[in-house]
Design a protein around this motif. Structure first.
Motif, mmCIF file in Angstrom:
data_model
loop_
_atom_site.group_PDB
_atom_site.id
_atom_site.type_symbol
_atom_site.label_atom_id
_atom_site.label_comp_id
_atom_site.label_asym_id
_atom_site.label_seq_id
_atom_site.Cartn_x
_atom_site.Cartn_y
_atom_site.Cartn_z
ATOM 1 N N LEU A 333 32.248 25.720 19.644
ATOM 2 C CA LEU A 333 31.518 26.951 19.949
ATOM 3 C C LEU A 333 30.645 26.752 21.179
ATOM 4 O O LEU A 333 30.537 27.635 22.037
ATOM 5 C CB LEU A 333 30.651 27.360 18.754
ATOM 6 N N LYS A 334 30.034 25.583 21.259
ATOM 7 C CA LYS A 334 29.184 25.270 22.406
ATOM 8 C C LYS A 334 30.006 25.237 23.696
ATOM 9 O O LYS A 334 29.566 25.711 24.748
ATOM 10 C CB LYS A 334 28.503 23.926 22.174
ATOM 11 N N THR A 335 31.209 24.684 23.613
ATOM 12 C CA THR A 335 32.080 24.640 24.782
ATOM 13 C C THR A 335 32.465 26.052 25.226
ATOM 14 O O THR A 335 32.500 26.357 26.421
ATOM 15 C CB THR A 335 33.347 23.828 24.470
ATOM 16 N N LEU A 336 32.754 26.927 24.260
ATOM 17 C CA LEU A 336 33.070 28.321 24.591
ATOM 18 C C LEU A 336 31.895 28.984 25.298
ATOM 19 O O LEU A 336 32.071 29.716 26.280
ATOM 20 C CB LEU A 336 33.416 29.098 23.325
ATOM 21 N N ALA A 337 30.687 28.742 24.789
ATOM 22 C CA ALA A 337 29.495 29.357 25.375
ATOM 23 C C ALA A 337 29.251 28.838 26.789
ATOM 24 O O ALA A 337 28.905 29.608 27.693
ATOM 25 C CB ALA A 337 28.286 29.090 24.481
ATOM 26 N N LEU A 338 29.417 27.533 26.997
ATOM 27 C CA LEU A 338 29.198 26.957 28.325
ATOM 28 C C LEU A 338 30.183 27.522 29.346
ATOM 29 O O LEU A 338 29.826 27.780 30.503
ATOM 30 C CB LEU A 338 29.333 25.434 28.259
ATOM 31 N N LYS A 339 31.410 27.718 28.923
ATOM 32 C CA LYS A 339 32.424 28.252 29.824
ATOM 33 C C LYS A 339 32.017 29.624 30.341
ATOM 34 O O LYS A 339 32.138 29.917 31.544
ATOM 35 C CB LYS A 339 33.762 28.330 29.097
ATOM 36 N N ALA A 340 31.516 30.465 29.452
ATOM 37 C CA ALA A 340 31.075 31.799 29.870
ATOM 38 C C ALA A 340 29.792 31.725 30.686
ATOM 39 O O ALA A 340 29.608 32.471 31.657
ATOM 40 C CB ALA A 340 30.884 32.686 28.638
#
Length: 433
Positions: A333-340
Motif C-alpha cells: 500500500l505504501k508503494t502504491l501511495a509513493l508512486k502517486a
C-alpha cells in the motif's frame, strides 16, 4: 458477449426481494435490505463450480462477488491467510451457517447483493460482462505463494520515506468525501495497478493524489460502481489536469471496461522524451524510460528508495495474485501511495526543464534594450517584425546540443540515440553501488 445463465442460489434481477418463510434447515431464504446488515461477519459456505469453501463474510460487491476471510477449502481441509474473493459468475450456491433462531441449520443466501451500497438497481451489464471485469477465483495455493513471496522480498528491507494515505474500499464512509476533495482540485496524479492492465486485464487499485491527500481506491472491492459514483466525473473533467506515467494502458482499460474517457492528461513519459529531444538538439531516444528511471533522473531520488519500489513492483509482476490479497499488505500500500505522490513533483521538474529555453530567451528579451546603448533604439522601429537576434540564439542552442549529443551517445541504424538504462541497485555492506 453472451449473458451467463442464471445460477442456483442467485435470483434473477428485478425479482421480488420478499423473503419466503424459513420452515426448516436447508430451505431457501431471500435477504432484503434490512437483513443485509446481519449477514456481514457471519460464517458462510460457498459452492463453486470448482470446489466448496467456508469462511466469514466480509464484503459483498454489486457484481455479486463475495469477500471472505478465514477461508477453508472443505474438500482439502486447507486454510489460507488473509481474505479471498469469490466472483459471482463462479458461485453456484451460498449458505449461511448457524442461522440465529433456527437451530444449527443452514439457509441459502439468494439476494444479499440487492442491498449492497444502496445499489438495488445495479447495471446488469456489469454482471453479465464478467469476463472482462473479473478474473478466475484465486486459489488458496496462489494466495499462499503470494504471501510467501511477499515475506521473502521484504525481509531485511529498509523502509523508504513515510507517507500518509487513505484506503477507500467501501462507499459508506470515505468514498464521498474523497471524490468531493478530488473535484475541487486543478491538478491530481493518477496511477493504477492490476494484472495485464488493458481492456483484457483486471484493475485492482486506482491511486489518485493531490498536494495534501493520497487516496487508494480498491477497485477490486468497489467494482464498476466506483466510477459511476464519481470517479468517472473526475477522470473525464477537462478542468482537472491528470498527471500520469504511460497512460496508454490504463486509458485502454478504463475506456473498454468502465466507459471512462480520460481527458486533460500530462504524461511524464512523453514529457521525458520531449525533454531528451530538447537537450540533444532534436534527437529522439531509442527507448522510453520507466517511472523509476524518471524519478532518479529528474527528482534525484536515491537509487536505494527507487530500488525498493522496483523490487516490490517486480515481485507483483512475478506473482500477480498479490494484487488480489485482502487485506492488502501495508508495505505494498505504501508503494502504491509513493508512486502517486512522486508524480506531482515529477511533473513540476519536467515542466521547469521544458520551459528552460523559453525562460532563457525571455531573459534575453528583457535585457535586449535596457542594458545596451540608446543609440541602437534609433535604428529599431517598434513595428519591425523581423526575427530579433536574441531569438536566433535558439538555433545556436540546438546546434551545440546536437554536437554534444553525437559525442555522448551512440546512434542506432534508425538514427535514434541509444539511451542506456539506469541501474537500480541497493546498498550492500553499507556501500552504495
Amino acid at each position: 458477449m453472451a449473458v451467463p445463465r442464471e445460477e442456483p442460489g442467485w435470483p434473477r434481477r428485478g425479482t421480488s426481494s420478499e423473503p419466503p418463510p424459513v420452515s426448516a434447515p436447508g430451505c431457501r431464504m431471500a435477504l432484503s435490505s434490512e437483513h443485509f446488515g446481519a449477514i456481514l461477519g457471519r460464517n458462510v459456505k460457498i459452492t463453486l463450480k470448482c470446489g466448496v469453501f467456508q469462511g466469514v463474510l466480509q464484503h459483498v460487491n454489486p457484481d455479486r462477488s463475495l469477500l471472505l476471510r478465514t477461508v477453508k477449502n472443505l474438500e482439502t481441509g486447507r486454510s489460507a491467510p488473509g481474505a479471498k474473493m469469490f466472483f459471482g459468475h463462479e458461485i453456484v450456491n451460498v449458505e449461511l451457517l448457524d442461522e440465529p433462531g433456527s437451530g444449527k441449520g443452514t439457509a441459502t443466501l439468494s439476494e444479499c447483493t440487492s442491498a449492497v451500497e444502496g445499489n438495488t438497481e445495479a447495471d446488469t451489464d456489469g454482471w453479465a460482462d464478467c469476463g472482462s471485469r473479473s478474473s478466475p477465483c484465486i486459489s488458496l495455493e496462489s494466495q499462499l505463494r503470494a504471501w510467501n513471496s511477499l515475506k521473502k522480498h521484504l525481509s531485511g528491507k529498509e523502509e523508504e520515506e513515510n507517507v500518509e494515505y487513505t484506503v477507500v474500499d467501501c462507499f459508506q464512509q470515505k468514498f464521498g468525501s474523497a471524490v468531493l476533495h478530488l473535484k475541487q482540485q486543478c491538478v491530481v496524479s493518477v496511477a493504477a495497478e492490476g494484472v495485464n492492465l488493458c481492456r483484457h486485464g483486471k484493475l485492482s487499485w486506482l491511486q489518485i493524489a493531490t498536494k495534501r491527500r493520497i487516496f487508494l481506491f480498491d477497485i477490486f472491492l468497489l467494482g464498476p460502481q466506483a466510477f459511476k459514483n464519481g470517479l468517472q466525473m473526475v477522470l473525464e473533467d477537462r478542468s482537472i489536469l491528470k498527471v500520469m506515467h504511460d497512460c496508454r494502458w490504463i486509458s485502454d482499460c478504463l475506456s473498454h471496461q468502465y466507459g471512462v474517457l480520460l481527458s486533460n492528461v500530462f504524461d511524464t513519459q512523453v514529457a521525458d522524451v520531449l525533454q531528451f529531444s530538447m537537450t540533444t538538439g532534436g534527437f529522439l531516444p531509442h527507448r522510453i524510460c520507466t517511472l523509476q528511471e524518471c524519478l532518479m533522473q529528474h527528482l534525484k531520488i536515491s537509487s536505494r528508495s527507487v530500488a525498493l519500489m522496483k523490487c516490490r513492483q517486480q515481485m507483483a509482476w512475478e506473482n500477480p495474485d498479490i494484487w488480489f490479497l485482502r487485506p492488502f499488505p501495508p508495505s505494498l500500500l505504501k508503494t502504491l501511495a509513493l508512486k502517486a505522490m512522486y508524480l506531482l513533483p515529477l511533473r513540476s521538474s519536467l515542466m521547469d526543464k521544458l520551459m528552460s529555453d523559453l525562460t532563457a530567451l525571455v531573459d534575453n528579451y528583457v535585457n535586449a534594450f535596457r542594458d545596451r546603448s540608446g543609440d541602437r533604439l534609433g535604428s529599431t522601429k517598434p513595428t519591425c517584425m523581423e526575427l530579433p537576434e536574441e531569438l536566433h540564439q535558439l538555433a545556436d542552442f540546438q546546434k551545440l546540443r546536437r554536437k554534444k549529443a553525437v559525442e555522448d551517445y551512440k546512434m542506432n541504424e534508425n538514427g535514434l540515440l541509444i539511451r542506456p538504462a539506469m541501474e537500480l541497485k541497493e546498498k550492500k555492506d553499507g556501500n552504495q553501488r
